[in-house]
Design an enzyme around this catalytic site. Structure first.
Site, PDB file in Angstrom:
ATOM      1  N   GLU A   2      -8.741   7.696   4.546  1.00 23.54           N
ATOM      2  CA  GLU A   2      -8.213   7.531   3.200  1.00 23.54           C
ATOM      3  C   GLU A   2      -9.283   7.182   2.181  1.00 23.54           C
ATOM      4  OE1 GLU A   2      -3.669   6.324   4.297  1.00 23.54           O
ATOM      5  OE2 GLU A   2      -5.001   4.678   3.736  1.00 23.54           O
TER       6      GLU A   2
ATOM      7  N   CYS B  78       0.850  -1.188   0.000  1.00 28.24           N
ATOM      8  CA  CYS B  78       0.000   0.000   0.000  1.00 28.24           C
ATOM      9  C   CYS B  78       0.883   1.235   0.000  1.00 28.24           C
ATOM     10  CB  CYS B  78      -0.961  -0.006   1.177  1.00 28.24           C
ATOM     11  SG  CYS B  78      -0.203  -0.273   2.776  1.00 28.24           S
TER      12      CYS B  78
END
Length: 183
Positions: A122, A75
């Site tokens: 996010e 990520c």
């Protein structure tokens, strides 16, 4: 003048702030975005092999949050001026030493308080890909890795949720559903 190295480091420490539709609102320091819980663009990559096994990584303890936990393949955050697919490909190469075609699968938003005073808020771009190559991991980023079936992951995550990152636990079922729809 910062020079190329200094400029590169500044870009890497910045994130793109977005609204709930992923429209850019500005750029800020990555740690500050996480301290304040500001919504920003992020990338999750999930890699599978021909058996349908998931490539998971165990994050190093050196990460500024969620160190030592199991998670998706990799990520990251898109750098200013970088599109999500480029960020996904970059991080897959940097952390796992892999290069393979990636497909944008879906997006979702999540917010969670994590360790070390960090709040992740996010807008996640989720990418999936397939490879038969074994990772060549960056030891500064990854402690361990393994390919596991979805059944084993599901059982272990239920029995030991503390072993997994918050975002992995939140997105796992969505990725599983996405994979089933493709078949």
């Amino acid at each position: 003048s910062l020079g190329l190295v200094g400029s590169e480091m500044c870009i890497r420490d910045r994130v793109i702030l977005v609204d709930t539709n992923d429209h850019p609102l500005g750029i800020t320091d990555k740690l500050e975005a996480h301290r304040q819980g500001l919504l920003h663009r992020a990338i999750l990559v999930f890699i599978f092999n021909h058996k349908g096994e998931w490539l998971l990584q165990r994050r190093t303890a050196f990460k500024y949050h969620s160190g030592g936990l199991w998670s998706n393949t990799c990520c990251t955050h898109a750098h200013p001026g970088e599109i999500p697919l480029e960020a996904a490909q970059r991080k897959l190469k940097e952390e796992m030493g892999l290069k393979c075609p990636l497909e944008k699968s879906f997006c979702f938003t999540y917010k969670a308080k994590l360790d070390h005073g960090v709040t992740e808020h996010e807008y996640e771009h989720v990418f999936t890909g397939y490879t038969e190559y074994m990772p060549d991991v960056n030891p500064l980023e990854v402690w361990d890795w393994k390919y596991l079936s979805s059944d084993i992951i599901r059982l272990d995550e239920r029995l030991h949720p503390e072993r997994y990152t918050v975002w992995f636990r939140q997105v796992y079922q969505k990725v599983l559903q996405y994979q089933k729809q493709k078949v």
